[in-house]
Design a protein around this motif. Structure first.
Motif, PDB file in Angstrom:
ATOM      1  N   VAL A  33       0.866  -1.183   0.000  1.00 17.02           N
ATOM      2  CA  VAL A  33       0.000   0.000   0.000  1.00 17.02           C
ATOM      3  C   VAL A  33       0.904   1.235   0.000  1.00 17.02           C
ATOM      4  CG1 VAL A  33      -1.742   1.287   1.295  1.00 17.02           C
ATOM      5  CG2 VAL A  33      -1.839  -1.219   1.232  1.00 17.02           C
ATOM      6  N   LEU A  34       0.599   2.180  -0.905  1.00 19.44           N
ATOM      7  CA  LEU A  34       1.415   3.399  -1.027  1.00 19.44           C
ATOM      8  C   LEU A  34       1.228   4.262   0.217  1.00 19.44           C
ATOM      9  CD1 LEU A  34       3.257   4.859  -3.096  1.00 19.44           C
ATOM     10  CD2 LEU A  34       1.213   6.062  -3.892  1.00 19.44           C
ATOM     11  N   GLN A  35       2.347   4.704   0.814  1.00 18.68           N
ATOM     12  CA  GLN A  35       2.279   5.598   1.971  1.00 18.68           C
ATOM     13  C   GLN A  35       2.492   7.051   1.540  1.00 18.68           C
ATOM     14  OE1 GLN A  35       1.839   4.489   5.456  1.00 18.68           O
ATOM     15  NE2 GLN A  35       1.035   2.838   4.181  1.00 18.68           N
ATOM     16  N   SER A  36       3.558   7.274   0.776  1.00 17.14           N
ATOM     17  CA  SER A  36       3.826   8.646   0.319  1.00 17.14           C
ATOM     18  C   SER A  36       4.811   8.605  -0.848  1.00 17.14           C
ATOM     19  CB  SER A  36       4.429   9.477   1.464  1.00 17.14           C
ATOM     20  OG  SER A  36       5.678   8.925   1.812  1.00 17.14           O
ATOM     21  N   THR A  37       4.805   9.642  -1.645  1.00 19.57           N
ATOM     22  CA  THR A  37       5.804   9.744  -2.728  1.00 19.57           C
ATOM     23  C   THR A  37       6.344  11.153  -2.750  1.00 19.57           C
ATOM     24  OG1 THR A  37       4.202  10.490  -4.360  1.00 19.57           O
ATOM     25  CG2 THR A  37       4.559   8.115  -4.229  1.00 19.57           C
ATOM     26  N   SER A  38       7.585  11.284  -3.225  1.00 20.60           N
ATOM     27  CA  SER A  38       8.129  12.626  -3.495  1.00 20.60           C
ATOM     28  C   SER A  38       8.803  12.517  -4.858  1.00 20.60           C
ATOM     29  CB  SER A  38       9.119  13.014  -2.402  1.00 20.60           C
ATOM     30  OG  SER A  38      10.253  12.173  -2.500  1.00 20.60           O
ATOM     31  N   SER A  39       9.542  13.546  -5.241  1.00 16.19           N
ATOM     32  CA  SER A  39      10.067  13.574  -6.621  1.00 16.19           C
ATOM     33  C   SER A  39      10.905  12.338  -6.933  1.00 16.19           C
ATOM     34  CB  SER A  39      10.883  14.832  -6.828  1.00 16.19           C
ATOM     35  OG  SER A  39      11.949  14.828  -5.882  1.00 16.19           O
ATOM     36  N   ASN A  40      11.661  11.825  -5.932  1.00 12.97           N
ATOM     37  CA  ASN A  40      12.485  10.675  -6.308  1.00 12.97           C
ATOM     38  C   ASN A  40      12.436   9.535  -5.285  1.00 12.97           C
ATOM     39  OD1 ASN A  40      13.828  11.852  -4.266  1.00 12.97           O
ATOM     40  ND2 ASN A  40      15.876  11.617  -5.156  1.00 12.97           N
ATOM     41  N   SER A  41      11.445   9.543  -4.410  1.00 17.40           N
ATOM     42  CA  SER A  41      11.369   8.424  -3.456  1.00 17.40           C
ATOM     43  C   SER A  41       9.926   7.991  -3.259  1.00 17.40           C
ATOM     44  CB  SER A  41      11.984   8.825  -2.116  1.00 17.40           C
ATOM     45  OG  SER A  41      11.102   9.654  -1.409  1.00 17.40           O
ATOM     46  N   VAL A  42       9.784   6.718  -2.869  1.00 23.50           N
ATOM     47  CA  VAL A  42       8.466   6.122  -2.640  1.00 23.50           C
ATOM     48  C   VAL A  42       8.515   5.406  -1.293  1.00 23.50           C
ATOM     49  CG1 VAL A  42       6.748   4.509  -3.521  1.00 23.50           C
ATOM     50  CG2 VAL A  42       8.283   5.661  -5.110  1.00 23.50           C
ATOM     51  N   SER A  43       7.502   5.639  -0.451  1.00 20.87           N
ATOM     52  CA  SER A  43       7.366   4.851   0.783  1.00 20.87           C
ATOM     53  C   SER A  43       6.155   3.946   0.635  1.00 20.87           C
ATOM     54  CB  SER A  43       7.131   5.764   1.987  1.00 20.87           C
ATOM     55  OG  SER A  43       8.336   6.369   2.373  1.00 20.87           O
ATOM     56  N   ILE A  44       6.380   2.667   0.882  1.00 17.69           N
ATOM     57  CA  ILE A  44       5.267   1.727   0.802  1.00 17.69           C
ATOM     58  C   ILE A  44       5.216   0.885   2.069  1.00 17.69           C
ATOM     59  CG2 ILE A  44       5.019   1.470  -1.704  1.00 17.69           C
ATOM     60  CD1 ILE A  44       6.854  -1.059  -1.270  1.00 17.69           C
ATOM     61  N   SER A  45       4.018   0.385   2.316  1.00 16.74           N
ATOM     62  CA  SER A  45       3.809  -0.520   3.441  1.00 16.74           C
ATOM     63  C   SER A  45       3.554  -1.906   2.854  1.00 16.74           C
ATOM     64  CB  SER A  45       2.601  -0.026   4.231  1.00 16.74           C
ATOM     65  OG  SER A  45       2.152  -1.021   5.094  1.00 16.74           O
ATOM     66  N   ILE A  46       4.451  -2.854   3.162  1.00 18.70           N
ATOM     67  CA  ILE A  46       4.336  -4.213   2.603  1.00 18.70           C
ATOM     68  C   ILE A  46       3.791  -5.136   3.683  1.00 18.70           C
ATOM     69  CG2 ILE A  46       5.650  -6.181   1.700  1.00 18.70           C
ATOM     70  CD1 ILE A  46       7.527  -4.255   0.377  1.00 18.70           C
ATOM     71  N   SER A  47       2.817  -5.984   3.306  1.00 17.63           N
ATOM     72  CA  SER A  47       2.263  -6.956   4.248  1.00 17.63           C
ATOM     73  C   SER A  47       2.416  -8.359   3.677  1.00 17.63           C
ATOM     74  CB  SER A  47       0.775  -6.702   4.492  1.00 17.63           C
ATOM     75  OG  SER A  47       0.595  -5.416   5.021  1.00 17.63           O
ATOM     76  N   SER A  48       2.782  -9.300   4.551  1.00 19.56           N
ATOM     77  CA  SER A  48       2.842 -10.708   4.132  1.00 19.56           C
ATOM     78  C   SER A  48       1.605 -11.411   4.682  1.00 19.56           C
ATOM     79  CB  SER A  48       4.098 -11.359   4.700  1.00 19.56           C
ATOM     80  OG  SER A  48       4.090 -11.259   6.113  1.00 19.56           O
ATOM     81  N   PRO A  49       1.197 -12.512   4.061  1.00 24.30           N
ATOM     82  CA  PRO A  49       0.064 -13.262   4.616  1.00 24.30           C
ATOM     83  C   PRO A  49       0.468 -13.923   5.941  1.00 24.30           C
ATOM     84  CG  PRO A  49       0.999 -14.424   2.731  1.00 24.30           C
ATOM     85  CD  PRO A  49       1.709 -13.106   2.817  1.00 24.30           C
ATOM     86  N   PRO A  50      -0.490 -14.195   6.828  1.00 27.14           N
ATOM     87  CA  PRO A  50      -0.145 -14.765   8.141  1.00 27.14           C
ATOM     88  C   PRO A  50       0.373 -16.204   8.060  1.00 27.14           C
ATOM     89  CG  PRO A  50      -2.524 -14.547   7.915  1.00 27.14           C
ATOM     90  CD  PRO A  50      -1.930 -13.886   6.708  1.00 27.14           C
ATOM     91  N   ASN A  51       0.273 -16.819   6.863  1.00 27.17           N
ATOM     92  CA  ASN A  51       0.811 -18.185   6.722  1.00 27.17           C
ATOM     93  C   ASN A  51       1.991 -18.213   5.753  1.00 27.17           C
ATOM     94  OD1 ASN A  51      -0.536 -17.649   4.380  1.00 27.17           O
ATOM     95  ND2 ASN A  51      -1.580 -19.633   4.248  1.00 27.17           N
ATOM     96  N   ALA A  52       2.686 -17.079   5.625  1.00 28.04           N
ATOM     97  CA  ALA A  52       3.827 -17.003   4.702  1.00 28.04           C
ATOM     98  C   ALA A  52       4.953 -17.925   5.177  1.00 28.04           C
ATOM     99  CB  ALA A  52       4.341 -15.567   4.627  1.00 28.04           C
ATOM    100  N   VAL A  53       5.755 -18.394   4.231  1.00 26.50           N
ATOM    101  CA  VAL A  53       6.966 -19.150   4.544  1.00 26.50           C
ATOM    102  C   VAL A  53       7.921 -18.218   5.288  1.00 26.50           C
ATOM    103  CG1 VAL A  53       9.031 -20.134   3.440  1.00 26.50           C
ATOM    104  CG2 VAL A  53       6.741 -20.735   2.596  1.00 26.50           C
ATOM    105  N   ILE A  54       8.543 -18.724   6.366  1.00 31.93           N
ATOM    106  CA  ILE A  54       9.502 -17.866   7.074  1.00 31.93           C
ATOM    107  C   ILE A  54      10.906 -18.089   6.515  1.00 31.93           C
ATOM    108  CG2 ILE A  54       8.086 -17.847   9.177  1.00 31.93           C
ATOM    109  CD1 ILE A  54      11.083 -19.548   9.878  1.00 31.93           C
ATOM    110  N   GLY A  55      11.775 -17.097   6.722  1.00 33.07           N
ATOM    111  CA  GLY A  55      13.142 -17.218   6.240  1.00 33.07           C
ATOM    112  C   GLY A  55      13.636 -15.903   5.674  1.00 33.07           C
ATOM    113  N   ARG A  56      14.769 -15.958   4.965  1.00 29.58           N
ATOM    114  CA  ARG A  56      15.353 -14.744   4.387  1.00 29.58           C
ATOM    115  C   ARG A  56      14.800 -14.534   2.985  1.00 29.58           C
ATOM    116  NH1 ARG A  56      20.194 -15.119   6.068  1.00 29.58           N
ATOM    117  NH2 ARG A  56      20.199 -13.323   7.465  1.00 29.58           N
ATOM    118  N   TYR A  57      14.305 -13.325   2.727  1.00 29.90           N
ATOM    119  CA  TYR A  57      13.687 -12.974   1.442  1.00 29.90           C
ATOM    120  C   TYR A  57      14.521 -11.945   0.691  1.00 29.90           C
ATOM    121  CZ  TYR A  57       9.133 -15.209   2.323  1.00 29.90           C
ATOM    122  OH  TYR A  57       8.120 -16.115   2.525  1.00 29.90           O
ATOM    123  N   LYS A  58      14.458 -12.035  -0.638  1.00 30.81           N
ATOM    124  CA  LYS A  58      14.955 -10.945  -1.492  1.00 30.81           C
ATOM    125  C   LYS A  58      13.745 -10.114  -1.895  1.00 30.81           C
ATOM    126  CE  LYS A  58      18.677 -13.399  -3.981  1.00 30.81           C
ATOM    127  NZ  LYS A  58      18.298 -14.815  -4.185  1.00 30.81           N
TER     128      LYS A  58
END
Length: 692
Positions: A87-112
């Protein structure tokens, strides 16, 4: 061909995200978050941020949407409960802030995490970096959800534990530093998963199952012991720990896990049950699964799966090591908290996992998760390993007299109320013992408990089978003519003589002639005999209904050389009653180590030196040598401090001073372990309140 996107720079908002996700205690520069919950990311350097962006998360060696190890998602107006979303939080001329959510049954571990701008389909995605996703007991959609916040704090965030040991007559305890947030422990836990047999056989499938706490718990119960898979710890119950550290000398899991990694993942020497259980607690808490250690006193090891434990004694009263079955003075395992979608809601809650290699399960030394509710109700046909855990807390005991010359065995007596006593764990938020025996079985000896025992035998197909090893009805119905017990008459301390009284009583109204053979053996805590210490035999005549007392003294010089690091001695009196059945009297004795005292000299403040003094007085009238003090404590010092102490003459007092520089505020625990040639592993801990 379009141009590859320039590498954007990413702000992971480490502090805010860690605070919101209960991961502030990790000492990592990498983002660590929990599943089923949003986290904020800001990135710079993407051209035209208002254009549509697509995010990609991937974990494991062959990420795929089908295996739920890869997800592709655009920006949406609301959070999805079922899938990854942004979900988009805010944008400016060269940056974007987003809020990322994973499902409650997501695989755990290290993500790219990477991003692609949809306006330039041909460009390759730009990497934003990596983050680690953990289980989330604070989120109601997660299998490990624990509604009680104080319990979450204890079973996920608390780094100090208390483990109960000794025997049912004399419960003692010691502190343990779980240290799940120490540097590099999370990486070691993740690499443990990547070294499992399941991962080696099929990496992609293994990673796709890492959303499931029952799968992970089972895999890790196998990986903590070294039996099949070059896991973390090599077990040793011999009483001889050359070539490694004695199991009772460890004070925390951090050193063990770090040593495993440093050695190139060679098994660390040595572990016993509480060490396996403590390390498994560390790993599961680190990954976000609420976990605690449980101690069961008089714990059965039922090797043949008939819910009965057979013990054999020869005519002299020596405990014979001939049965695969055994009864341990205590045994430590784990309970982890998660729901059981495979069994149904009534079996959710605490699940038993056991990393101590005792019996194979599915061809591997692993055990659990066995639903604690299933064990209490005798539902031993449910996954996993319920019959083994049921026997640990509720097997019946058969005591046999065995003649090695003829191979003949005679039942002396059987007992259904010996096994599974004072089942103990640390209280939430306090350093006290809580008894959870009633959560494992109905009241011992009650009709309900016996009915459940019969139900369990029936489910295992044991109730009708002819069992050639079973006692005959005549054997079971025989009643002894005399009774006996050992009473303690004096201190139970290493360095002091052991004084006991054998009390024999004639239950009949005619006189009895009895020949008593007595032995004392040093044992390890599993009650395996190691060295004979003492033996004696006496003829006894008891008048009708008479009770007699026979004092027994085993001097320190007799047992000193033979004692194991467990400080345990088993005394046995086998009473041969003329014209009657034999009576076995026995007692397991745990001797206390002398005391060691910890003093904090002054106020403990963050980043300020404070002196600590550890005081030990040699209680015996001979010199003690090879004295070593080990000290550790989270947020008080890094790693384990080892201090060599000069030899101490008889009755001499030693004072050892060292400095701490605490680096976090709050209540912290300092653990000490003192060893020398006459006393193994004298432990104590002290709560240190660190202020600003």
């Amino acid at each position: 061909m379009g141009q590859a996107a320039t590498q954007p720079s990413t702000n992971w908002h480490l502090k805010e995200n860690a605070r919101d996700h209960h991961t502030s205690k990790f000492s990592s520069k990498e983002l660590i978050v929990r599943r089923g919950q949003a986290f904020i990311v800001t990135f710079h350097g993407t051209e035209q941020p208002e254009q549509n962006l697509t995010f990609i998360t991937e974990t494991g060696p062959k990420p795929s949407k089908l295996a739920k190890t890869q997800a592709t998602f655009g920006i949406s107006s609301t959070v999805s409960k079922e899938s990854w979303s942004a979900v988009l939080q805010s944008t400016s001329s060269n940056s974007v802030s987003i809020s990322i959510s994973s499902p409650p049954n997501a695989v755990i571990g290290r993500y790219k995490l990477s991003v692609r701008s949809t306006s330039s389909e041909s460009s390759s995605p730009a990497s934003l970096g990596t983050f680690v996703l953990l289980f989330n007991p604070w989120s109601s959609g997660d299998d490990v959800f624990m509604p009680n916040k104080a319990e979450c704090d204890e079973y996920v965030l608390e780094e100090f534990g208390i483990i109960f040991a000794g025997n049912k007559n004399r419960i003692n305890s010691f502190g343990w530093n779980f240290g799940q947030f120490q540097e590099d422990i999370l990486n070691i836990c993740l690499s443990m998963l990547d070294r499992s047999l399941n991962y080696r056989q099929d990496p992609a499938t293994d990673v796709s199952h890492r959303n499931d706490p029952k799968y992970l718990g089972r895999v890790l119960s196998a990986m903590v012991n070294a039996n099949d898979d070059q896991g973390v710890l090599l077990g040793n119950w011999s009483g001889n720990y050359d070539g490694g550290k004695s199991p009772s000398s460890w004070t925390g899991s951090g050193e063990i896990l770090q040593n495993w990694k440093k050695s190139g993942f060679k098994p660390v020497r040595y572990g016993q049950c509480w060490v396996f259980a403590a390390v498994l607690t560390t790993v599961l808490r680190c990954l976000g699964i609420p976990t605690r250690t449980i101690t069961n006193f008089s714990s059965a090891h039922d090797a043949d799966g008939n819910l009965r434990v057979d013990e054999f004694y020869d005519a002299s009263g020596n405990h014979l090591d001939r049965a695969a079955d055994s009864i341990w003075n205590f045994h430590v395992w784990n309970e982890s908290w998660f729901s059981r979608s495979d069994l149904g809601p009534s079996y959710s809650g605490w699940q038993v996992l056991d990393a101590t290699p005792q019996e194979e399960s599915g061809g591997i030394y692993q055990c659990g998760p066995a639903s604690r509710n299933a064990i209490k109700e005798g539902d031993v046909d449910l996954d996993y390993d319920c019959p083994f855990v049921f026997a640990e807390v509720n097997a019946d005991c058969m005591y046999w007299n065995y003649d090695p010359a003829t191979g003949k065995k005679t039942l002396m007596f059987s007992k259904s109320t010996v096994i599974g006593q004072f089942i103990s764990t640390k209280a939430v938020g306090r350093d006290d013992r809580v008894d959870v025996t009633n959560d494992y079985k109905y009241e011992e000896g009650s009709k309900k408990e016996r009915d459940i025992f019969k139900k369990a035998r029936k489910k295992l197909g044991l109730e009708d089978k002819f069992d050639p090893t079973a006692p005959t009805p005549q054997e079971i119905d025989q009643k002894p003519d005399i009774s006996g017990k050992f009473k303690v008459a004096g201190p139970l301390e290493v360095g002091k003589d052991l004084n006991l009284i054998l009390v024999l009583a004639n239950l009949q109204s005619d006189a009895k002639t009895v020949h008593v053979n007595m032995t004392a053996w040093s044992t390890v805590y599993t009650r395996r005999p190691v060295h004979e210490i003492w033996k004696d035999s006496i003829p006894v005549t008891l008048s009708p209904k008479e009770e007699k007392q026979f004092p027994i003294k085993i001097s320190y010089t007799e047992y000193q050389q033979q004692l194991t690091t467990d400080n345990t001695i088993q005394v046995t009196a086998l009473c041969h009653v003329e014209g009657g059945i034999q009576v076995l009297v026995q007692r397991d004795i745990t001797l206390d180590n002398p005391a060691i005292d910890i003093q904090v000299l002054g106020e403990a403040k963050v980043n300020k030196e404070v002196d600590v003094e550890v005081i030990f007085t040699n209680p015996i009238d001979m010199e003690v040598m090879d004295c070593v003090l080990q000290v550790e404590g989270n947020d008080l010092l890094r790693g384990v401090l080892e201090i060599a102490i000069p030899p101490l003459k008889a009755s001499e007092k030693s004072s050892t001073k060292f400095k701490l520089i605490p680096f976090e505020t709050g209540p912290k625990h300092l653990l000490v372990n003192f060893s020398c040639d006459k006393f193994a592993d004298i432990k104590n801990f002290k709560m240190v309140n660190v202020i600003d």
